[in-house]
Design an enzyme around this catalytic site. Structure first.
Site, PDB file in Angstrom:
ATOM      1  N   CYS A  82     -27.790  32.351 -10.257  1.00  0.00           N
ATOM      2  CA  CYS A  82     -27.465  33.293  -9.191  1.00  0.00           C
ATOM      3  C   CYS A  82     -28.458  34.448  -9.087  1.00  0.00           C
ATOM      4  CB  CYS A  82     -26.059  33.857  -9.397  1.00  0.00           C
ATOM      5  SG  CYS A  82     -24.774  32.612  -9.198  1.00  0.00           S
ATOM      6  N   ARG A 123     -10.530  21.737   3.219  1.00  0.00           N
ATOM      7  CA  ARG A 123     -11.337  22.387   4.248  1.00  0.00           C
ATOM      8  C   ARG A 123     -11.150  23.903   4.201  1.00  0.00           C
ATOM      9  NH1 ARG A 123     -15.340  19.475   5.307  1.00  0.00           N
ATOM     10  NH2 ARG A 123     -15.367  18.764   7.421  1.00  0.00           N
TER      11      ARG A 123
END
Length: 174
Positions: A82, A123
């Site tokens: 990251c 989703r």
């Protein structure tokens, strides 16, 4: 995901399976070069980070270099997780200050979020999304005020992603 970190995201975008990581990276760098009026031939170095490469080997750096027309540029992959963007900025600054390069492009690509098992199952995934960024650093007066970078190897393994399996076999995204 009730963490405040995820509440500030207004839009999440996910790349379709047809989009390669090199597509995202080349698109970001092409737009940057056009906006800044920088000739691709003036880019000396492309530093890049890609969480999910198009192939096991080679990574996306040479593809980005070729697609934007930066024929003179060297390419270096810097993967510090990251913090790769900060690592690349520090590396670019060091190369420029040492006089080795005058113009360095920094490209980050995340094209694995839409392929995570968590996203595939729901989703309503809370993950941030796919995308790419490009930053151009050039010889001149530095605008860096300060940087701080640290590695926490003692936490290795706490944040691991593995491909889902289908009928008992692991998916091979490459």
């Amino acid at each position: 995901a009730n963490d405040l970190f995820f509440k500030g995201v207004l839009q999440r975008r996910f790349a379709s399976p047809e989009y390669l990581s090199s597509d995202l990276g080349a698109g970001a760098l092409e737009r940057l070069l056009n906006r800044t009026g920088t000739d691709p031939q003036d880019v000396d170095l492309i530093l890049y980070s890609c969480i999910f490469s198009d192939y096991l080997w080679p990574s996306i750096g040479p593809a980005i270099q070729h697609r934007v027309g930066a024929k003179r540029a060297s390419v270096i992959n810097i993967d510090t997780g990251c913090s790769s963007y900060l690592s690349m900025l520090n590396t670019a600054r060091a190369f420029i200050e040492a006089g080795l390069y005058k113009t360095v492009a920094v490209v980050t690509v995340t094209n694995f979020i839409s392929r995570l098992p968590e996203f595939q199952k729901s989703r309503l995934s809370w993950v941030l999304g796919d995308g790419a960024s490009a930053t151009l650093l050039a010889k001149g007066e530095s605008s860096f005020l300060s940087t701080y970078e640290r590695s926490c190897g003692e936490h290795y393994g706490l944040f691991v992603f593995e491909p889902d399996g289908v009928h008992g076999a692991a998916l091979n995204y490459w």
